[in-house]
Design a protein around this motif. Structure first.
Motif, PDB file in Angstrom:
ATOM      1  N   VAL A 173      88.790  96.292  44.642  1.00  0.00           N
ATOM      2  CA  VAL A 173      89.915  97.058  44.119  1.00  0.00           C
ATOM      3  C   VAL A 173      90.601  97.784  45.275  1.00  0.00           C
ATOM      4  CG1 VAL A 173      90.665  98.756  42.402  1.00  0.00           C
ATOM      5  CG2 VAL A 173      88.545  97.448  42.026  1.00  0.00           C
ATOM      6  N   ARG A 174      91.879  97.496  45.481  1.00  0.00           N
ATOM      7  CA  ARG A 174      92.682  98.243  46.466  1.00  0.00           C
ATOM      8  C   ARG A 174      93.442  99.324  45.704  1.00  0.00           C
ATOM      9  NH1 ARG A 174      92.698  92.955  47.799  1.00  0.00           N
ATOM     10  NH2 ARG A 174      91.901  92.444  49.885  1.00  0.00           N
ATOM     11  N   VAL A 175      93.185 100.570  46.071  1.00  0.00           N
ATOM     12  CA  VAL A 175      93.622 101.679  45.234  1.00  0.00           C
ATOM     13  C   VAL A 175      93.931 102.892  46.111  1.00  0.00           C
ATOM     14  CG1 VAL A 175      91.247 102.431  44.891  1.00  0.00           C
ATOM     15  CG2 VAL A 175      92.956 103.030  43.191  1.00  0.00           C
ATOM     16  N   ASP A 176      94.863 103.726  45.657  1.00  0.00           N
ATOM     17  CA  ASP A 176      95.083 104.986  46.374  1.00  0.00           C
ATOM     18  C   ASP A 176      93.882 105.910  46.132  1.00  0.00           C
ATOM     19  OD1 ASP A 176      95.608 105.532  43.666  1.00  0.00           O
ATOM     20  OD2 ASP A 176      96.952 107.187  44.189  1.00  0.00           O
TER      21      ASP A 176
ATOM     22  N   ALA B 126      93.697 103.532  35.336  1.00  0.00           N
ATOM     23  CA  ALA B 126      94.909 104.013  34.663  1.00  0.00           C
ATOM     24  C   ALA B 126      94.640 105.312  33.907  1.00  0.00           C
ATOM     25  CB  ALA B 126      95.436 102.937  33.714  1.00  0.00           C
ATOM     26  N   ARG B 127      93.479 105.398  33.234  1.00  0.00           N
ATOM     27  CA  ARG B 127      93.150 106.587  32.442  1.00  0.00           C
ATOM     28  C   ARG B 127      92.926 107.813  33.307  1.00  0.00           C
ATOM     29  NH1 ARG B 127      89.428 103.159  29.935  1.00  0.00           N
ATOM     30  NH2 ARG B 127      87.702 104.397  30.823  1.00  0.00           N
ATOM     31  N   THR B 128      92.471 107.586  34.535  1.00  0.00           N
ATOM     32  CA  THR B 128      92.091 108.723  35.387  1.00  0.00           C
ATOM     33  C   THR B 128      93.097 108.977  36.509  1.00  0.00           C
ATOM     34  OG1 THR B 128      90.660 107.177  36.603  1.00  0.00           O
ATOM     35  CG2 THR B 128      89.628 108.543  34.917  1.00  0.00           C
ATOM     36  N   GLY B 129      94.254 108.313  36.436  1.00  0.00           N
ATOM     37  CA  GLY B 129      95.350 108.648  37.326  1.00  0.00           C
ATOM     38  C   GLY B 129      95.321 108.016  38.703  1.00  0.00           C
ATOM     39  N   PHE B 130      94.660 106.855  38.827  1.00  0.00           N
ATOM     40  CA  PHE B 130      94.666 106.148  40.110  1.00  0.00           C
ATOM     41  C   PHE B 130      95.677 105.001  40.060  1.00  0.00           C
ATOM     42  CE2 PHE B 130      90.552 108.180  39.987  1.00  0.00           C
ATOM     43  CZ  PHE B 130      90.377 108.639  41.291  1.00  0.00           C
ATOM     44  N   TYR B 131      96.313 104.730  41.197  1.00  0.00           N
ATOM     45  CA  TYR B 131      97.272 103.626  41.281  1.00  0.00           C
ATOM     46  C   TYR B 131      96.587 102.421  41.917  1.00  0.00           C
ATOM     47  CZ  TYR B 131     101.170 100.775  42.882  1.00  0.00           C
ATOM     48  OH  TYR B 131     102.022  99.709  43.125  1.00  0.00           O
ATOM     49  N   VAL B 132      96.483 101.335  41.154  1.00  0.00           N
ATOM     50  CA  VAL B 132      95.817 100.116  41.630  1.00  0.00           C
ATOM     51  C   VAL B 132      96.853  99.191  42.267  1.00  0.00           C
ATOM     52  CG1 VAL B 132      94.503  98.075  40.973  1.00  0.00           C
ATOM     53  CG2 VAL B 132      94.005 100.282  39.894  1.00  0.00           C
TER      54      VAL B 132
ATOM     55  N   LEU C 105      83.899 107.707  41.387  1.00  0.00           N
ATOM     56  CA  LEU C 105      83.981 107.525  39.930  1.00  0.00           C
ATOM     57  C   LEU C 105      83.258 106.253  39.496  1.00  0.00           C
ATOM     58  CD1 LEU C 105      85.180 108.376  37.161  1.00  0.00           C
ATOM     59  CD2 LEU C 105      87.245 107.100  37.787  1.00  0.00           C
ATOM     60  N   LEU C 106      83.440 105.186  40.273  1.00  0.00           N
ATOM     61  CA  LEU C 106      82.869 103.893  39.872  1.00  0.00           C
ATOM     62  C   LEU C 106      81.347 103.883  39.948  1.00  0.00           C
ATOM     63  CD1 LEU C 106      85.321 101.231  41.362  1.00  0.00           C
ATOM     64  CD2 LEU C 106      84.751 101.574  38.965  1.00  0.00           C
TER      65      LEU C 106
ATOM     66  N   GLU D 258      88.318  96.367  32.370  1.00  0.00           N
ATOM     67  CA  GLU D 258      87.677  97.674  32.192  1.00  0.00           C
ATOM     68  C   GLU D 258      87.933  98.580  33.398  1.00  0.00           C
ATOM     69  OE1 GLU D 258      85.519 100.717  30.511  1.00  0.00           O
ATOM     70  OE2 GLU D 258      86.010  98.789  29.550  1.00  0.00           O
ATOM     71  N   ILE D 259      87.820  98.013  34.597  1.00  0.00           N
ATOM     72  CA  ILE D 259      88.018  98.807  35.812  1.00  0.00           C
ATOM     73  C   ILE D 259      89.480  99.205  35.966  1.00  0.00           C
ATOM     74  CG2 ILE D 259      87.994  98.652  38.347  1.00  0.00           C
ATOM     75  CD1 ILE D 259      85.359  97.090  38.067  1.00  0.00           C
TER      76      ILE D 259
END
Length: 312
Positions: free
Chosen positions: A234-237, A281-287, A245-246, A275-276
């Protein structure tokens, strides 16, 4: 459906060198079965014993219900062989090669022409049948050798590194012909290979061979599933926060942080990608992107031998 090839403790020794060490093999009828291993693993020696070219030092083997030592002639009558090294005469045509092989194998004269035409259609060389082999491409020559091994309706076809030295496009075309002949000719195919992709895509079952021994045998999918983990990248901010979290999620076996990527080991990853993404999205991360990788046969080979096939 039973096994068309079986061995029990079959071995081949040359003085102090044990080329094949107590191999047990079971090849189901009408399957495509691969023996996967590096050069020098003993693959060619193993099939040479099954083809009655070499006598085993110990152990026993059965091919099509016949003992490879006591009933060698019956074995040879029911098999076809294509070895690594080319064995074609450049000054003969494709048809002449098949006619010569049909005569050597005692294909009755009254059905010989029809059988040759069937094989030429199967290997897609009908329009080149009367041209000299020296004009053929590498892929055409390999198809002709496979066709020659089929001319007498064998129950088992042995292919020793069938796509060695061919370019990737030609290699894939040979795979399609092998699948077709397995399906249309009801012939069991036993092939040796050191190409992971070939074993994975083509074979119903694979035996991993290293240093003269069969280390593990099963279907490619089962072998990879035994490793027990897919990798989701997962590439994420704020990757460090998402990593924290994961690692708390029950379905995550392990999670690694690599720069702006989080690598997650999970089982059946295709079910967990949504799911990931939803969790982010629910916790405010940009994927930015998500990538799923399944274990490969290279991973399996390393797991059971402790080294990569190229290194081996």
């Amino acid at each position: 459906m039973g096994n068309i090839i079986e061995t029990e403790g079959i071995s081949k020794r040359y003085d102090d060198f044990l080329a094949v060490n107590s191999v047990d093999l079971e090849v189901p009828e009408n399957s495509i079965y691969g023996v996967l291993g590096p050069n020098g693993a003993g693959k060619t020696t193993l099939i040479s014993m099954l083809c009655t070219i070499l006598h085993p030092t110990s152990g026993r083997g059965m091919v099509n219900g016949y003992d490879i030592v006591r009933e060698a002639r019956k074995v040879r009558e029911s098999i076809g062989i294509v070895f690594q090294s080319r064995a074609l005469d450049d000054i003969l045509t494709g048809r002449e090669h098949l006619e010569m092989h049909a005569a050597l194998y005692g294909v009755p004269r009254d059905i010989r022409k029809r059988r040759i035409d069937e094989v030429l259609e199967l290997i897609a060389l009908g329009d080149k049948a009367d041209e000299y082999v020296k004009t053929y491409s590498g892929g055409m020559k390999r198809r002709l050798e496979i066709g020659r091994g089929l001319i007498h309706h064998p129950r088992v076809l042995f292919l020793d590194e069938p796509t060695l030295g061919l370019d990737p496009q030609t290699r894939e075309s040979i795979w399609r012909y092998i699948e077709r002949l397995n399906r249309e000719e009801d012939v069991t195919v036993l092939l040796t290979t050191h190409y992971m992709e070939e074993a994975d895509k083509l074979c119903d079952e694979v035996a991993i061979m290293s240093r003269g021994e069969i280390i593990k045998a099963d279907s490619p999918s089962n072998l990879k599933r035994e490793l027990g983990a897919d990798t989701i990248t997962v590439r994420v901010d704020r990757a460090d926060e998402f990593h924290e979290l994961l690692v708390k999620q029950d379905y995550v076996k392990k999670a690694y942080l690599v720069d702006d990527e989080v690598k997650v080991l999970v089982e059946r990853g295709e079910n967990l990608v949504p799911e990931i993404v939803n969790l982010a999205a629910r916790t405010g991360f940009y994927v930015r992107s998500v990538e799923l990788e399944h274990p490969t046969l290279e991973d399996v080979f390393i797991r059971y031998t402790g080294r990569g096939i190229t290194e081996a």
